[in-house]
Design a protein around this motif. Structure first.
Motif, PDB file in Angstrom:
ATOM      1  N   VAL A 140       0.819  -1.216   0.000  1.00 56.77           N
ATOM      2  CA  VAL A 140       0.000   0.000   0.000  1.00 56.77           C
ATOM      3  C   VAL A 140       0.853   1.268   0.000  1.00 56.77           C
ATOM      4  CG1 VAL A 140      -1.781   1.297   1.236  1.00 56.77           C
ATOM      5  CG2 VAL A 140      -1.899  -1.199   1.150  1.00 56.77           C
ATOM      6  N   PRO A 143       4.018   1.541  -2.951  1.00 56.69           N
ATOM      7  CA  PRO A 143       3.538   1.797  -4.326  1.00 56.69           C
ATOM      8  C   PRO A 143       2.919   3.187  -4.489  1.00 56.69           C
ATOM      9  CG  PRO A 143       2.784  -0.351  -3.565  1.00 56.69           C
ATOM     10  CD  PRO A 143       3.418   0.307  -2.397  1.00 56.69           C
ATOM     11  N   GLU A 144       2.200   3.611  -3.476  1.00 57.12           N
ATOM     12  CA  GLU A 144       1.577   4.932  -3.604  1.00 57.12           C
ATOM     13  C   GLU A 144       2.614   6.041  -3.506  1.00 57.12           C
ATOM     14  OE1 GLU A 144      -1.850   5.495  -1.087  1.00 57.12           O
ATOM     15  OE2 GLU A 144      -2.100   7.542  -1.844  1.00 57.12           O
ATOM     16  N   ARG A 147       4.424   6.472  -6.809  1.00 58.08           N
ATOM     17  CA  ARG A 147       3.613   7.182  -7.799  1.00 58.08           C
ATOM     18  C   ARG A 147       3.648   8.686  -7.578  1.00 58.08           C
ATOM     19  NH1 ARG A 147       1.850   2.247  -8.240  1.00 58.08           N
ATOM     20  NH2 ARG A 147       0.585   1.623 -10.013  1.00 58.08           N
ATOM     21  N   LYS A 222      -1.365   9.883 -15.963  1.00 61.94           N
ATOM     22  CA  LYS A 222      -1.853   8.534 -15.709  1.00 61.94           C
ATOM     23  C   LYS A 222      -2.201   8.339 -14.236  1.00 61.94           C
ATOM     24  CE  LYS A 222      -0.646   3.741 -16.436  1.00 61.94           C
ATOM     25  NZ  LYS A 222       0.483   2.839 -16.352  1.00 61.94           N
ATOM     26  N   TRP A 223      -1.403   8.924 -13.365  1.00 58.49           N
ATOM     27  CA  TRP A 223      -1.551   8.644 -11.935  1.00 58.49           C
ATOM     28  C   TRP A 223      -2.236   9.742 -11.154  1.00 58.49           C
ATOM     29  CZ3 TRP A 223       4.089   6.566 -11.468  1.00 58.49           C
ATOM     30  CH2 TRP A 223       4.107   5.251 -11.950  1.00 58.49           C
ATOM     31  N   SER A 224      -2.689  10.768 -11.840  1.00 60.91           N
ATOM     32  CA  SER A 224      -3.263  11.890 -11.095  1.00 60.91           C
ATOM     33  C   SER A 224      -4.528  11.459 -10.373  1.00 60.91           C
ATOM     34  CB  SER A 224      -3.589  13.026 -12.031  1.00 60.91           C
ATOM     35  OG  SER A 224      -4.588  12.610 -12.936  1.00 60.91           O
TER      36      SER A 224
ATOM     37  N   HIS B  95      -4.101   3.294  -5.982  1.00 58.13           N
ATOM     38  CA  HIS B  95      -3.316   2.730  -7.082  1.00 58.13           C
ATOM     39  C   HIS B  95      -3.808   1.350  -7.484  1.00 58.13           C
ATOM     40  CE1 HIS B  95      -1.555   1.263  -3.370  1.00 58.13           C
ATOM     41  NE2 HIS B  95      -1.071   0.245  -4.041  1.00 58.13           N
ATOM     42  N   ARG B 139     -10.525   6.710  -8.379  1.00 64.49           N
ATOM     43  CA  ARG B 139     -10.798   8.098  -8.785  1.00 64.49           C
ATOM     44  C   ARG B 139     -11.831   8.190  -9.889  1.00 64.49           C
ATOM     45  NH1 ARG B 139      -7.294   7.939 -13.400  1.00 64.49           N
ATOM     46  NH2 ARG B 139      -5.712   6.408 -12.871  1.00 64.49           N
TER      47      ARG B 139
END
Lengths: 224, 259
Positions: A140, A143-144, A147, A222-224, B95, B139
């Motif tokens: 958790v 990885p976050e 990003r 992509k990750w916003s 994610h 999201r």
């Protein structure tokens, strides 16, 4: 047509020399980037800890790097230390040290920011599902954090590549210095060379940095 | 008579000098739906968080299935698998896709094979009407959808008891219903639930028992009709009166004098 001074690049090995110069710039910045990422991850994680002394020291380090122009740092390390401490550093090594010193500070601040921006609830919701501390970090939190980290650190990498143009001030013959040498050598035969050569240097920097900022933009969307 | 699933005895919780919960005792039977209401800051959320060990208590004991769970020796990770919790702000993992959010804990913690975990996740998603969203990221979902996924994520661990911490408080009014409907469904199914909420009409519909908390302790408890129609304490009467408005009859006074 106006003479843009591009002809000089076709003379002899001039173009090849410019590319070699670019490699000198890239090598300094890429080694410094690698060092900065590794040390930045470590120091950035430490900075989120509770130890007051570590936090004070790292904050002071960050302040110094922020305030000090990179060129002054280069001069201190290259001209200063050789005389005072008798360490014989070559210019490239001095550049790598200075850029790593700078990059590590910026990188650890980015890591610290990414880590503290993970809300406390994220740890709690993972815990509430029965995940262990290690599982929470591996699946958790890390990885976050990565990003959140990647767009900003890629931005730092392009800044580091661009700033290597300063290292010619301590005698490293990188792409800009090679460009100057070519212009000087051909002053008589190609008086317009300055425009053509610097234009090519500009294009080379663009080619080196553009894919990286392109990647940053993509990841950000992509990750916003 | 149904057996006692959760037993809380004389717990006290304080942050530094501030006492949040004082000497609170409560028992929840299997299959019971308990709704906790009370003014903000009365300690109801903290109370829920103490049950699954997100907050430590200073005094008292908590038993789940007769087993003491607030000891240092208690295995919190095991205990938390039996206690599902849904938070106010969904707290999905940003994610991961909807499906990954749901299957992560069953696969990591309970070591379920991926295929089995996914199959179960899909049937749960189907129940809350979100099976077409399984590959979306949080999201890309509305608040109500996120909260339904969060409920499914808790259910996927097969908890013995579910805790809901003001799960509709962050939602737009028109999305509250879809989440409450899922919870009503779970209540009908006979799940044991503790619900903290400000939705009084929902509390009345879903609860077997209402607990009114104020100042870190239980002030009054009873069936929904006892509590809402005939509150015994002044504190509860005053609290309930904040949810009703008296019709304004003096409109004329403001005529020609708009604010």
């Amino acid at each position: 047509m106006r003479n843009l001074g591009l002809d000089v690049l076709l003379k002899g090995t001039n173009m090849l020399r410019l590319l070699e110069g670019l490699w000198v710039s890239l090598r300094i910045s890429l080694i410094a980037v690698a060092v900065s990422i590794v040390l930045g991850l470590i120091i950035g994680s430490i900075m989120t800890g509770k130890n007051v002394i570590i936090r004070a020291v790292t904050r002071l380090y960050l302040e110094i790097v922020r305030i000090m122009p990179q060129m002054v740092l280069l001069f201190i390390v290259f001209f200063g230390t050789t005389r005072v401490f008798g360490i014989n550093l070559d210019a490239t090594a001095a550049s790598i040290i200075v850029f790593s010193f700078w990059g590590t500070a910026e990188m650890s601040d980015i890591v610290r920011g990414a880590l503290i921006s993970i809300p406390k609830h994220r740890y709690e919701s993972a815990a509430a599902l029965g995940l262990s501390k290690v599982q929470t970090y591996v699946h958790v939190i890390i990885p976050e954090t990565l990003r959140r980290l990647i767009p900003l650190s890629i931005n730092l990498v392009t800044r580091m590549i661009k700033t290597t143009s300063l290292v010619m001030m301590i005698g490293v013959v990188e792409v800009l210095k090679v460009g100057q040498q070519i212009i000087e050598a051909n002053r008589k035969s190609s008086p317009n060379a300055a425009f053509g050569v610097y234009l090519v240097v500009f294009v080379l920097y663009y080619i080196a940095c553009r894919p990286i900022s392109f990647l940053a933009g993509r990841l950000e969307r992509k990750w916003s | 008579m149904a057996k006692e699933l959760l037993k809380i005895e004389h717990i006290t919780k304080s942050f530094d000098e501030t006492v949040i919960l004082r000497d609170l005792s409560l028992t929840v039977k299997e299959g019971e739906v308990l709704v906790i209401v009370g003014p903000s800051g009365c300690g109801k959320s903290t109370f829920l968080r103490c049950i699954n060990g997100l907050e430590t208590i200073q005094e008292g004991s908590i038993y789940l299935d007769g087993e003491k769970i607030n000891d240092r020796s208690a295995n919190l990770e095991k205990v938390r698998q039996k206690i599902g919790m849904v938070f106010q702000n969904y707290e999905l993992f940003p994610h991961k896709t909807v499906l990954q959010n749901i299957t992560m804990a069953p696969m990591l913690v309970q070591k379920k094979p991926k295929a089995e975990a996914e199959k179960e996740a899909l049937s749960l998603l189907e129940r809350v009407g979100l099976s077409d969203r399984k590959n979306f990221y949080p999201r890309q979902l509305s608040g109500g959808q996120k909260q339904r996924v969060a409920i499914v994520r808790a259910l996927a661990m097969h908890p013995e008891i579910l805790l809901f911490d003001e799960v509709t408080a962050a939602l737009d009014p028109e999305m509250v219903r879809e989440v409450l409907d899922v919870m009503l469904d779970l209540a009908k199914e006979g799940r044991t639930m503790i619900v903290v909420t400000h939705e009084m009409s929902f509390a009345r519909a879903v609860a077997d028992r209402i607990v009114f908390m104020d100042g870190g302790n239980i002030v009054e408890e009873g069936t929904p009709s006892e509590f809402f129609d005939n509150p015994q304490t002044d504190r509860a009467k005053k609290f309930l009166s904040t949810f009703s408005f008296d019709r304004i009859e003096k409109k004329d006074e403001y005529a020609g004098n708009p604010i």
